[in-house]
Each structure stands twice: as C-alpha cells, then as structure tokens.
Design an enzyme around this catalytic site. Structure first.
Site, mmCIF file in Angstrom:
data_model
loop_
_atom_site.group_PDB
_atom_site.id
_atom_site.type_symbol
_atom_site.label_atom_id
_atom_site.label_comp_id
_atom_site.label_asym_id
_atom_site.label_seq_id
_atom_site.Cartn_x
_atom_site.Cartn_y
_atom_site.Cartn_z
ATOM 1 N N TYR A 147 0.869 -1.182 0.000
ATOM 2 C CA TYR A 147 0.000 0.000 0.000
ATOM 3 C C TYR A 147 0.899 1.222 0.000
ATOM 4 C CZ TYR A 147 -3.514 3.344 1.775
ATOM 5 O OH TYR A 147 -4.361 4.414 1.954
ATOM 6 N N ASP A 199 9.299 2.654 -0.497
ATOM 7 C CA ASP A 199 8.310 3.337 0.337
ATOM 8 C C ASP A 199 8.684 3.032 1.791
ATOM 9 O OD1 ASP A 199 6.137 3.984 1.922
ATOM 10 O OD2 ASP A 199 4.670 3.511 0.365
ATOM 11 N N LYS A 226 4.946 9.489 8.606
ATOM 12 C CA LYS A 226 4.886 8.990 9.994
ATOM 13 C C LYS A 226 5.932 9.618 10.924
ATOM 14 C CE LYS A 226 2.158 5.459 8.369
ATOM 15 N NZ LYS A 226 0.729 5.399 8.510
HETATM 16 N N1 HOZ Z 1 -0.665 3.298 6.286
HETATM 17 C C1 HOZ Z 1 -1.622 3.257 7.343
HETATM 18 C C2 HOZ Z 1 -2.332 1.958 7.389
HETATM 19 N N2 HOZ Z 1 -1.586 0.900 6.956
HETATM 20 C C3 HOZ Z 1 -2.527 4.417 7.241
HETATM 21 C C4 HOZ Z 1 -3.609 4.438 8.217
HETATM 22 C C5 HOZ Z 1 -4.865 4.918 7.565
HETATM 23 O O1 HOZ Z 1 -5.102 4.584 6.391
HETATM 24 O O2 HOZ Z 1 -5.618 5.592 8.267
#
Ligand code: HOZ
Length: 426
Positions: A144, A239, A267
């Site tokens: 993702y 990433d 983050k």
């Molecule tokens: N990358 C985070 C979840 N894997 C983001 C959290 C979200 O989408 O709120």
C-alpha cells in the site's frame, strides 16, 4: 468493558462523516464492533472516552516510536506554536530536518517535504515519470502506497481489509499504467519488465511490507530488483513511510544494505503531526520545481509545527544511547513470549517480525506475499482482536496491518500483553 460513550459518539459521527470516520481503517468494520473514541494517550498507553486504558500497539499507525506525548516533542511543538502555526513561507526548521534526514539516510541527497505519505508517493511517481520519460509503474500485490489513484490496484491496508482491491473512481486509463507483481518473486517482475520494454518508469516497494500484515522482502529479491532496475534504467523507489527511522536510523535500506534511487517517508518524520517527504539522488530530485520542470507544491509543506515535531523526534532517537537495540530487545521479548505461548497451546500460527513491527497470522504457512498473508483465518483474527481489546491491548483492527512497539513499552506492559495473549488464544 463499558464502551457506551464511544458507541454514542460513533452513532453521531455516522450522520456527519462517511462511515463515521475520516480514514476507513479506523472504523473497526472487519472486527465487528464500534470503534473506540480516544481521549488521551501517554507513553505506551491510550485511554478512551469511557475511561478504559489500553496498551497501544498501533502508535498512530507508526509515528509514535517515542511513545505518546513525549515531553521534549510536546515542549518543542508548544514553543513553535507561539511563533504561529503556519507561514506559507520558508523557515529554518525545514533545513534542520532535511539535514537530519540526510544524516540518517545516506541515499538521500536532496529531500522535499510534503504533508503525508500519500502525497510523497504520488509526487515520487510523477517525478519518476518526468525523469525517465516513461509512463508505467510496477507495484506489488498487498503493498500500500497511500490512496493515490495509481496505487489503488491490488493494494493492502484498508483496501485489503474492506475487500476493495480496485477502487471505483480510478479510471481505466490510469489503472492500465500500474502493473502488479508478486512480492518476493523476481520472475513476476522480470516478465513485466520484458513485456513492457523501455516503458517502466519505476518500481515501488515496501522493503518490509507493513500493509498486508508484516511481510519482509528477502534480501536476494531486493538485490535482484536493484540489479534489474540498474540494467533497465528503471528507478527503484522504497516506500519507507512505515519503516523509515523505525527499523534503524537509515530505515529498511540500512538493514538490507541496498540503496534505492528515491525514498518516500511519512509517519515518524512528523513526530505525530501530518508530514511526508520524498528524496534521493540529486540528479533526479533536481527535476522538481522550481529547480526543474516537474511541478509539485503545497501551502502547508514544511509547516513549522510539523518540522519541529519531526526534528525533535529524530533528535531524541539520535541522542538516546542504543535506541534501536533497546527497541529490538523489547520486540524480541514479546515475539519469543508469544511463540512460547503458541507452543504451549499447541498452535502453529506464524509470527512475522522485523524490529519493532510484527504481525500474528492465523495460518501455519510461511507468509511471504499477499497470497500467503490471505491464508490467515480472519475469523480467528477477529476473535483474537476482540479478546485482546477486552484484556486491555489495543491492536490494529485488521489482519492486514502491522503492530508497532514504542520505546516506552515497559517490561510490565510486555508481560501484561503476553497475559492477554495467552487468554486470547483459547
Ligand atoms: N498506512 C496506514 C495503514 N496501513 C494508514 C492508516 C490509515 O489509512 O488511516
């Protein structure tokens, strides 16, 4: 556990916001209960509006590596806020944070600050296309990279949790430029590269996957990707939104010893405030406006509060002796404790862990990619998640996410987590 106030708030929220939330993974949809409304958090603990206290293993999905409300970070944010919350103009902290990022991650020669991990990956993609003059990208099933159109193809995280692999609203003309390969399978990549000769701008990868649960890449696979990208003049983009400054000062690229051409961050570099960044080789980064023609901009980019929170967070990490060794010790203690308890219960579930990221999969298969991650019995995960919550441990509400530890997780917290774990296995 009494969650009356949370449920009341959620009922109200659903009138005003889609599904009652501002990000789908918060909705607890796949674990069959209303989400909790958090009132405050300190160190490794979070307290909800009903007064329930939890040991937190989400850490705001990664950034809270120092624990919640770390005193130095809070003090620095307060001091910065006295001078205004936004200038829309340059300020010195941007340079200080850029220098610290470069010091920690040697592959970064130039870095551009943005406001989220999603923005970082979308911008890096545009840059890769502008630099290579090619259109297509390769990503991996289950990875993702935020919610940019081009990345919502066979994606992990909430997309996997909610079973929405290819979101409506992504046009076919966009989707056709995203090719997907199998994680840890170099042949699936070489086939795509060969059948799209001189058309691939970039390969995006989470070197340690965190969005199909925690799934690390094999070193030989990453090295093969690096070699392939060099041979084919494709940009390799790591990433490191989750792994950056979490697995080591230099992120996943430090532990694997493999330098990508570009890296995306988020983050931790925001210390809990909204930030992202992308950076890498100067020759590529100089293509970004105003030094080059690839346009990317933002009113809040380099925001003074966010820069301060990120800078102070990285400084605390830098100044804490053996920071990552301590984090590893806590994480290994938890992993070994969980493995012992699984053995005692005659269960052979798989635990994947890299540093302070880990996931328990309800399968005995080795979890190496999205297909093997999906072998996990998600009904068992739901039962386990709810029992852990009832026993005071707050895990990500999805099988396809990673758990995160912070440096403030104490021995007492870890032992309480293991006690909850033992109860939740039955
Ligand atoms: N990358 C985070 C979840 N894997 C983001 C959290 C979200 O989408 O709120």
């Amino acid at each position: 556990m009494n969650t009356t106030k949370s449920s009341k708030l959620f009922a109200e929220a659903q009138i005003h916001m889609p599904g009652g939330v501002n990000s789908p993974v918060r909705a607890f949809k796949s674990v069959g209960r209303d989400p909790l409304y958090i009132k405050s958090a300190k160190g490794a603990k979070m307290t909800d509006v009903d007064g329930n206290e939890f040991i937190d293993y989400i850490g705001s999905w990664g950034p809270m590596i120092l624990g919640h409300a770390e005193p130095r970070v809070i003090k620095a944010i307060q001091a910065a806020a006295e001078h205004s919350t936004s200038f829309g103009a340059s300020s010195e902290k941007e340079i200080e944070l850029a220098k610290l990022i470069k010091k920690f991650v040697p592959s970064i020669e130039i870095v551009r600050m943005v406001n989220s991990g999603t923005e970082a990956t979308m911008s890096a993609m545009r840059l890769a296309r502008g630099f290579t003059k090619r259109d297509k990208i390769i990503k991996f099933e289950g990875c993702y990279h935020g919610h940019g159109d081009s990345f919502l193809i066979k994606a992990g995280s909430g997309v996997a949790t909610l079973g929405l692999p290819d979101s409506p609203g992504v046009t076919q003309s966009t989707a056709k430029d995203t090719l997907t390969a199998r994680y840890n399978d170099i042949e699936s990549v070489t086939e795509l590269v060969e059948s799209n000769k001189d058309n691939i701008a970039a390969i995006f990868i989470e070197a340690v996957g965190g969005n199909m649960g925690c799934v690390p890449a094999k070193k030989a696979f990453l090295q093969a990707l690096r070699d392939l990208c060099d041979a084919e003049k494709i940009l390799l983009i790591f990433d490191e939104v989750m792994t950056g400054f979490r697995l080591a000062k230099g992120g996943a690229q430090e532990i694997y010893g493999i330098a990508p051409d570009l890296t995306t961050f988020g983050k931790i570099i925001g210390g809990g405030l909204p930030v992202g960044a992308y950076g890498g080789r100067a020759e590529i980064m100089k293509m970004i406006a105003p030094s080059g023609p690839v346009y990317q901009a933002g009113t809040l980019s380099g925001n003074p509060l966010a820069m301060t929170a990120g800078f102070e967070t990285l400084r605390v990490i830098d100044e804490t002796p053996d920071f990552y060794a301590k984090l590893e010790e806590k994480s290994a203690y938890l992993e070994n404790g969980m493995k012992d308890l699984l053995k005692k219960a005659n269960l052979d579930y798989t635990i994947n862990r890299v540093g302070s990221m880990f996931t328990l999969f309800f399968t005995n298969a080795d979890v190496l990619d999205f297909d093997t991650a999906k072998l996990s019995d998600t009904s068992k995960f739901t039962k386990f998640f709810n029992s852990m919550l009832e026993n005071g441990v707050y895990l990500p509400p999805s099988q396809f996410e990673a758990c995160f530890l912070s440096i403030t997780h104490s021995q007492e917290d870890l032992d309480a987590t293991l006690a909850a774990f033992e109860k939740s296995l039955s």
